[in-house]
Design a protein around this motif. Sequence first.
Motif, mmCIF file in Angstrom:
data_model
loop_
_atom_site.group_PDB
_atom_site.id
_atom_site.type_symbol
_atom_site.label_atom_id
_atom_site.label_comp_id
_atom_site.label_asym_id
_atom_site.label_seq_id
_atom_site.Cartn_x
_atom_site.Cartn_y
_atom_site.Cartn_z
ATOM 1 N N MET A 154 -6.179 -11.752 -10.811
ATOM 2 C CA MET A 154 -5.685 -12.881 -10.577
ATOM 3 C C MET A 154 -4.474 -13.005 -10.647
ATOM 4 N N LEU A 155 -4.233 -12.789 -12.369
ATOM 5 C CA LEU A 155 -2.157 -12.982 -12.278
ATOM 6 C C LEU A 155 -1.287 -12.526 -12.088
ATOM 7 N N HIS A 156 -1.818 -11.026 -11.645
ATOM 8 C CA HIS A 156 -1.101 -10.118 -10.816
ATOM 9 C C HIS A 156 -0.992 -10.086 -9.037
ATOM 10 N N GLN A 157 -2.338 -11.446 -8.569
ATOM 11 C CA GLN A 157 -1.538 -12.018 -8.397
ATOM 12 C C GLN A 157 -0.830 -12.593 -7.604
ATOM 13 N N ARG A 158 -1.221 -13.661 -8.432
ATOM 14 C CA ARG A 158 0.083 -14.669 -8.188
ATOM 15 C C ARG A 158 1.378 -14.465 -9.095
ATOM 16 N N ARG A 159 1.798 -13.468 -8.908
ATOM 17 C CA ARG A 159 3.025 -12.979 -9.487
ATOM 18 C C ARG A 159 3.721 -11.955 -8.348
ATOM 19 N N GLY A 160 2.781 -12.563 -7.595
ATOM 20 C CA GLY A 160 3.497 -11.979 -5.999
ATOM 21 C C GLY A 160 3.414 -9.880 -6.000
ATOM 22 N N ARG A 161 2.559 -9.763 -7.173
ATOM 23 C CA ARG A 161 1.982 -7.806 -6.969
ATOM 24 C C ARG A 161 0.575 -7.615 -6.136
ATOM 25 N N HIS A 162 0.814 -6.921 -5.698
ATOM 26 C CA HIS A 162 -0.190 -5.637 -5.076
ATOM 27 C C HIS A 162 -1.559 -5.529 -6.137
ATOM 28 N N VAL A 163 -2.299 -5.654 -6.062
ATOM 29 C CA VAL A 163 -3.297 -5.317 -7.317
ATOM 30 C C VAL A 163 -3.947 -3.947 -6.665
ATOM 31 N N ILE A 164 -4.309 -2.988 -7.869
ATOM 32 C CA ILE A 164 -4.567 -1.646 -7.804
ATOM 33 C C ILE A 164 -5.769 -1.700 -8.511
ATOM 34 N N LEU A 165 -7.300 -1.731 -8.350
ATOM 35 C CA LEU A 165 -8.410 -1.769 -9.096
ATOM 36 C C LEU A 165 -8.914 -0.357 -9.295
ATOM 37 N N VAL A 166 -8.099 0.505 -10.605
ATOM 38 C CA VAL A 166 -9.105 1.218 -10.584
ATOM 39 C C VAL A 166 -10.686 1.200 -11.319
ATOM 40 N N GLY A 167 -11.818 1.832 -10.454
ATOM 41 C CA GLY A 167 -13.266 1.672 -10.746
ATOM 42 C C GLY A 167 -14.144 3.238 -9.702
ATOM 43 N N HIS A 168 -14.953 2.826 -9.401
ATOM 44 C CA HIS A 168 -16.025 3.773 -8.686
ATOM 45 C C HIS A 168 -16.594 2.401 -7.580
ATOM 46 N N ALA A 169 -16.346 3.120 -5.835
ATOM 47 C CA ALA A 169 -16.469 1.981 -5.133
ATOM 48 C C ALA A 169 -17.827 2.310 -5.364
ATOM 49 N N GLY A 170 -18.803 0.138 -4.633
ATOM 50 C CA GLY A 170 -19.560 0.196 -5.067
ATOM 51 C C GLY A 170 -20.636 -0.395 -5.393
ATOM 52 N N HIS A 171 -19.545 0.209 -7.026
ATOM 53 C CA HIS A 171 -20.534 -0.815 -8.271
ATOM 54 C C HIS A 171 -20.680 -2.386 -8.143
ATOM 55 N N PRO A 172 -21.491 -2.450 -8.387
ATOM 56 C CA PRO A 172 -21.567 -4.430 -8.425
ATOM 57 C C PRO A 172 -20.148 -4.605 -9.237
ATOM 58 N N GLU A 173 -19.815 -4.454 -10.588
ATOM 59 C CA GLU A 173 -18.207 -4.923 -11.121
ATOM 60 C C GLU A 173 -17.395 -4.671 -10.249
ATOM 61 N N VAL A 174 -16.821 -3.574 -9.821
ATOM 62 C CA VAL A 174 -16.296 -3.498 -8.784
ATOM 63 C C VAL A 174 -16.283 -4.349 -7.342
#
Length: 339
Positions: free
Chosen positions: A118-138
């Motif tokens: 959320m901090l990245h987004q508030r500062r105008g950045r598009h967020v890249i999440l490195v993770g596995h699709a479908g995992h509850p945490e993702v």
Amino acid sequence: MTASDKPSLTIRLCGPRGFCAGVDRAIQIVVLALKKYGAPVYVRHEIVHNRYVVEGLRERGAIFVEELDEIPPEHHKQPVIFSAHGVPKSVPQDAAARNLFYLDATCPLVSKVHKQAMLHQRRGRHVILVGHAGHPEVIGTMGQLPPDAVSLVETVEGAQSFSPEDPDNLGFVTQTTLSVEDTADIIKTLKDRFPNLTAPAAESICYATTNRQESVRAAAPGCDFFLVVGAPNSSNSKRLVEVALKAGADKSLLVQRAGEIPWSDIDAEPPQILGLSAGASAPEIIVDEIIDAFGERFDVTIELAETTVEDENFLVMRDLREVELTPADMAFVNGETGR
């Protein structure tokens, strides 16, 4: 069969292994809520990814649901607990709209990733999440942001093909339970392509994931077989299997209980050195069960492969802190006894 008749086996027992502080806290929240509010207590999704733990909580009065609309109206005053993996923002909003009383058992380290995203987004950045699709945490982390504000990257190939609208305004976070080595390769690829990529203020992969992988990496060389105790839907457990193979174990396998061990293969080709670890949601009692099972077939020597000692402790929410647990309750919470 006497000990002298059995083939010798050294078990390299990894440490740290098993429950991390976030898992311990989540299980404790369910047990405390059952003590304070009585059964049933509802849990959205598996509180942690371990069938043994889930069944133990079910026997105590927990009811597991996938969605909030599964909770009958007559039980809306009973607590519903969100799992350690975290949930999208829409879930507590839905709970409030239904006048549900909820307790959030999200691991504090997962919550930190949410805040970094959320901090990245508030500062105008598009967020890249490195993770596995479908995992509850993702799903939970992506659900903290508008859909167009975050992109999921799963592999080095995905990092190579990622095409953002503004390459100079990007920030990344990662799922907490990834392979440290694989994630480093993905992030390096992203940084090579996008030099202005902003890292989170703190490491996203959690201490428990890192520590368990380091211990397995140290123990695996020379192992004929490496067993990891964990569930097939547990990301951090599956990563330990991969780490063991990369680090030099001849074979590696994920098992939930001793009954899943391929004894026919082991009897046909008895190992001399067996590596043994457990994912962050696997209770110690199953590790003991597996050691005992090998002890029936082999003359076992335990060799500790401990790389660090963990002392992290995450407090439960204030409303539950005055509830006292019995020694039996605490043994269950710590994964040390049966259900």
